[in-house]
Motif scaffolding. Sequence first.
Motif, short mmCIF file in Angstrom:
data_model
loop_
_atom_site.label_atom_id
_atom_site.label_comp_id
_atom_site.label_asym_id
_atom_site.label_seq_id
_atom_site.Cartn_x
_atom_site.Cartn_y
_atom_site.Cartn_z
N ASP A 153 34.66 -17.10 -10.74
CA ASP A 153 33.95 -18.31 -10.35
C ASP A 153 33.29 -18.10 -8.99
O ASP A 153 33.98 -18.03 -7.96
N CYS A 154 31.95 -18.01 -8.98
CA CYS A 154 31.27 -17.73 -7.71
C CYS A 154 31.43 -18.88 -6.72
O CYS A 154 31.22 -18.71 -5.52
N HIS A 155 31.80 -20.07 -7.21
CA HIS A 155 32.04 -21.19 -6.30
C HIS A 155 33.27 -20.93 -5.43
O HIS A 155 33.48 -21.63 -4.45
N ARG A 156 34.09 -19.99 -5.84
CA ARG A 156 35.30 -19.68 -5.08
C ARG A 156 35.23 -18.29 -4.47
O ARG A 156 36.26 -17.71 -4.12
N ALA A 157 34.04 -17.78 -4.34
CA ALA A 157 33.91 -16.44 -3.77
C ALA A 157 34.41 -16.41 -2.33
O ALA A 157 34.26 -17.39 -1.59
#
Length: 103
Positions: free
Chosen positions: A54-58
């Motif tokens: 999940d790139c939102h949690r990178a």
Amino acid sequence: MFNIGSQINDMSRWIEGQARYFIDASNYKNVSRFINHSCSPNLVNHQVLVDNMDCHRAHIGLYASQDISVGEELTFDYRYELLPGQGYSRRLMFPNMLECNAV
Ligand SMILES: C[S@@+](CC[C@H](N)C(=O)[O-])C[C@H]1O[C@@H](n2cnc3c(N)ncnc32)[C@H](O)[C@@H]1O
């Protein structure tokens, strides 16, 4: 399979356009808050996917870009911007503070 490319482009849109996410070290922080800016830094930053895709949690990972001597100050370039498909270019994280002559 995950389409990493499209996720990275999503992240660049946050930063270039209406950024919905930013890192705020007022309440939760780590040792990276002590790292100063340099126009010729010895660290580079990369988005790192940890535990999920999940790139939102990178996470933002800081990596040595050269050999660093014991006792040498760690620095990275605060000017930071993701461009679609091109990794990062530069934008001032602290626009009032730091200008570098070389772009
Ligand atoms: C993430 S903190 C860096 C650590 C900070 N210098 C400290 O001692 O806690 C960012 C702040 O450090 C200062 N800073 C960072 N790099 C600098 C530089 N190259 N020259 C002057 N001040 C800098 C600015 O006040 C900036 O807002």
